[in-house]
Enzyme design. Sequence first.
Site, PDB file in Angstrom:
ATOM      1  N   PHE A 190       0.768  -1.695   0.233  1.00 23.96           N
ATOM      2  CA  PHE A 190      -0.460   0.468   0.572  1.00 23.96           C
ATOM      3  C   PHE A 190       1.087   1.385  -0.206  1.00 23.96           C
ATOM      4  O   PHE A 190       1.769   0.654   0.792  1.00 23.96           O
ATOM      5  CB  PHE A 190      -0.958   0.160   0.971  1.00 23.96           C
ATOM      6  CG  PHE A 190      -2.259   0.769   1.311  1.00 23.96           C
ATOM      7  CD1 PHE A 190      -2.609   0.720   0.478  1.00 23.96           C
ATOM      8  CD2 PHE A 190      -1.937   2.047   1.933  1.00 23.96           C
ATOM      9  CE1 PHE A 190      -3.744   1.935  -0.295  1.00 23.96           C
ATOM     10  CE2 PHE A 190      -2.744   3.281   1.465  1.00 23.96           C
ATOM     11  CZ  PHE A 190      -3.890   3.284   1.487  1.00 23.96           C
ATOM     12  N   ASP A 220       2.555  -5.907   7.353  1.00 22.63           N
ATOM     13  CA  ASP A 220       1.044  -5.072   7.599  1.00 22.63           C
ATOM     14  C   ASP A 220      -0.002  -5.706   7.170  1.00 22.63           C
ATOM     15  O   ASP A 220      -0.264  -6.612   6.223  1.00 22.63           O
ATOM     16  CB  ASP A 220       0.690  -3.569   6.515  1.00 22.63           C
ATOM     17  CG  ASP A 220       0.113  -2.662   6.403  1.00 22.63           C
ATOM     18  OD1 ASP A 220      -1.147  -3.650   6.575  1.00 22.63           O
ATOM     19  OD2 ASP A 220       0.038  -1.878   6.049  1.00 22.63           O
ATOM     20  N   TYR A 252     -10.690  -0.714  10.476  1.00 25.16           N
ATOM     21  CA  TYR A 252     -11.967   0.167   9.442  1.00 25.16           C
ATOM     22  C   TYR A 252     -12.371  -0.962   8.752  1.00 25.16           C
ATOM     23  O   TYR A 252     -13.247  -0.340   7.963  1.00 25.16           O
ATOM     24  CB  TYR A 252     -12.368   1.345   9.136  1.00 25.16           C
ATOM     25  CG  TYR A 252     -10.589   1.995   9.227  1.00 25.16           C
ATOM     26  CD1 TYR A 252     -10.324   1.513   7.397  1.00 25.16           C
ATOM     27  CD2 TYR A 252      -9.441   2.467   9.403  1.00 25.16           C
ATOM     28  CE1 TYR A 252      -8.870   2.177   6.659  1.00 25.16           C
ATOM     29  CE2 TYR A 252      -8.413   2.796   8.418  1.00 25.16           C
ATOM     30  CZ  TYR A 252      -8.552   2.535   7.040  1.00 25.16           C
ATOM     31  OH  TYR A 252      -7.274   2.844   6.860  1.00 25.16           O
ATOM     32  N   LYS A 253     -11.840  -2.009   8.488  1.00 22.26           N
ATOM     33  CA  LYS A 253     -12.204  -2.663   7.334  1.00 22.26           C
ATOM     34  C   LYS A 253     -12.536  -4.062   7.920  1.00 22.26           C
ATOM     35  O   LYS A 253     -13.879  -3.559   8.313  1.00 22.26           O
ATOM     36  CB  LYS A 253     -10.520  -3.173   6.434  1.00 22.26           C
ATOM     37  CG  LYS A 253      -9.962  -2.072   5.932  1.00 22.26           C
ATOM     38  CD  LYS A 253      -8.478  -2.526   5.288  1.00 22.26           C
ATOM     39  CE  LYS A 253      -7.488  -1.184   4.510  1.00 22.26           C
ATOM     40  NZ  LYS A 253      -7.975  -0.158   3.378  1.00 22.26           N
ATOM     41  N   ARG A 256     -12.482  -4.522  -8.021  1.00 21.47           N
ATOM     42  CA  ARG A 256     -12.105  -5.465  -6.550  1.00 21.47           C
ATOM     43  C   ARG A 256     -13.398  -5.168  -6.237  1.00 21.47           C
ATOM     44  O   ARG A 256     -14.570  -4.523  -5.731  1.00 21.47           O
ATOM     45  CB  ARG A 256     -11.537  -3.987  -5.726  1.00 21.47           C
ATOM     46  CG  ARG A 256     -11.064  -4.143  -4.192  1.00 21.47           C
ATOM     47  CD  ARG A 256      -9.564  -3.741  -4.089  1.00 21.47           C
ATOM     48  NE  ARG A 256     -10.217  -2.705  -3.751  1.00 21.47           N
ATOM     49  CZ  ARG A 256      -9.845  -2.139  -2.411  1.00 21.47           C
ATOM     50  NH1 ARG A 256      -7.969  -2.139  -1.836  1.00 21.47           N
ATOM     51  NH2 ARG A 256      -9.851  -0.964  -1.359  1.00 21.47           N
TER      52      ARG A 256
END
Lengths: 397, 397
Positions: free
Chosen positions: A113, A184, A209-210, A356
């Site tokens: 990321f 990560d 938050y995912k 996605r």
Amino acid sequence: MTDFAWTRDQFHLPEGVIYLDGNSLGPMPKATPARVQQVMEPEWRDQLIGGWVGAGWHLAPERLGDRIAAMIGAEAGHVVVGDTLSIKIYQALAAALALRPDRRVILSDTGNFPSDLYMAQGLAHTLGNGTRLKTVAPEDVAEHITDEVAVLMLTEVDYRTGRRHDMKVLTAKAHEVGAITVWDLAHSFGALPVDLAGCGADFAAGCTYKYINAGPGAPAFIYVAPEHAGRACTALQGWQGHDAPFAFEQDYRPATEVVRMRVGTPPVLQLAALEAALDIWEQVDMNDIRARSIELCERFIAGVEESCPQLRLASPRDAAQRGSQVSFHFEEGYAAMQALIARGVIGDFRAPDIMRFGFTPLYIGPEDVDRAVEILAEIINWDLWDRPEYKVKAIIT
Amino acid sequence: MTDFAWTRDQFHLPEGVIYLDGNSLGPMPKATPARVQQVMEPEWRDQLIGGWVGAGWHLAPERLGDRIAAMIGAEAGHVVVGDTLSIKIYQALAAALALRPDRRVILSDTGNFPSDLYMAQGLAHTLGNGTRLKTVAPEDVAEHITDEVAVLMLTEVDYRTGRRHDMKVLTAKAHEVGAITVWDLAHSFGALPVDLAGCGADFAAGCTYKYINAGPGAPAFIYVAPEHAGRACTALQGWQGHDAPFAFEQDYRPATEVVRMRVGTPPVLQLAALEAALDIWEQVDMNDIRARSIELCERFIAGVEESCPQLRLASPRDAAQRGSQVSFHFEEGYAAMQALIARGVIGDFRAPDIMRFGFTPLYIGPEDVDRAVEILAEIINWDLWDRPEYKVKAIIT
């Protein structure tokens, strides 16, 4: 056995929406508003400053860290919550580099990321000692793990394609050459079983938050392996990571173990939302989640490949090498995703051409997958796509 | 003219409590729960990922930054909200040091809030180039501003004593010798008028959970003067500070001006609470707040000195040299503060012997001051204090 009817019932899901973007921002648990409200009324309203101790706010980063630890193969006392994932990656990386003062290379991959790469670039610049970030293609990472590498910094699951690195193998390879690892877990935590201690990971960080569904701007967490915890340099030496924060000493003395990775005053409202989200996770078995996630992803791939031959799979075909998302290349992906969203199927688009879709077993079932495939097929096979005026180019800036 | 009856009515204040600790954590505005609730229902619940744009979450750090800018003598576009004060101090300090690459001294004072000192020590260590933190007594700062100083880093108002530095004079002195200034506004913002541009301040940072009343763990903010904004190094290079965060480029390119100081995903629930708090501030005149604050502080000092001769003023006697708090030395201060709190007068204690009282005109009036003095006098003059068994020593660890 995880009761998926029960888990689905724990969430607010808008009528008519099939939400395949929980890998970006999870939906709201029904219990969250009341839990957050409680922090305000009665806690903040009535306890005022006393809430830090009386309502347990001050130790929430450690308390929630322990709950997260149990979900990622870590012992209690080795995870702490706070800040954002970028900040926690920075701290992990700084601590990892400090353990290999004679080396200058941070190895990562081009699928990481971008914020992780940016934070590494910023840290390298601040260090000013020749430390540099070296990025290679994800499939070439293993061969670049050499004894020039100080730190191997990787995101386990690629945010665009869902491609999964083998944490255990790569960590072992890094250790063979004396490198330290920083993992990560942004697209791993809540997506698949994570076993940090079992993999021998040195440092890890993740967000909530995912897949965890702790809400927009939910705090991050950091893991420090027991063997490093007592001597890890913290770089961002905030008072909450001081051994005696309320003694107000002039010099920094790190707290024991992972608590030293705390920085400033913790975001109490966001922590309450995280707490409500974790309550759901404690009722499920991550192996059931993983099995169901694979089932949903396979069903989606099969359906799309059968009905939308224009789309080309961007994710690994082998489920073991994938996280909990499926991506497809499609030249008109941006416009197609807009059309899908308009029909209530929410995925997202990543330039240049990736559509996605995240599959989150807590609230997505096989019937959602079938319906999503059906709507996607209607959109993709819409004959107007081929007219020049509908060739909307994907530009996200 | 500010309507103090109206402002007081905007807050929830527990029955029977006189809250003189709003300089630590402000009380809850009545409007806050509904505003935070709105982020959850309907925003997060119904808009899901779409809330980042649809509900304005993504730009909230900039939008609220502009509102804060207007309160501290800064132009819109030069303040951004996020993270914690420690993190924002770190960024400001790193950016300031980068502007004076030939100098190695960060000058601060022993009255600065320890976290600022710790962050500076951490940054100096990470830089590893001989940069060092030099701290002198607050009254000696001016004479130590020499041309060896790269950055003058001060908290305008001392967290223990309320002693106020002269921001304009010290900034000018720093500039005379070519030093850059970083001002911490933790005990200034909402306590007294701040005029960053008028003082020529280079960088500033502050928090919003004290006088602003944005709640436990409310986010911080950072100010970068217009002349530095286009070239400020950000050190913590998160994707939200990238010029094109959603282009997912491999290399960091800072956003224009202060937006580059954003780091990770912003804490949306906390931002909503900040927004509700700022709504109140937009109805008041900071000069009225300052006049009333001085009136309350003077009244308290006079009352305490008359009725509690055992207490010795720790704050400057001259109101112009004080923030919006009053502190007294008292050997039995810890125990006395516990007794005060038990009687509903909430101040706080700072080792070794400081009893600290914040005066916040939004919700504290002269009658509260008189009643607080009365209760304090009853406690202090309680004859049992002199018995050995009540000599409770103040130990906060």
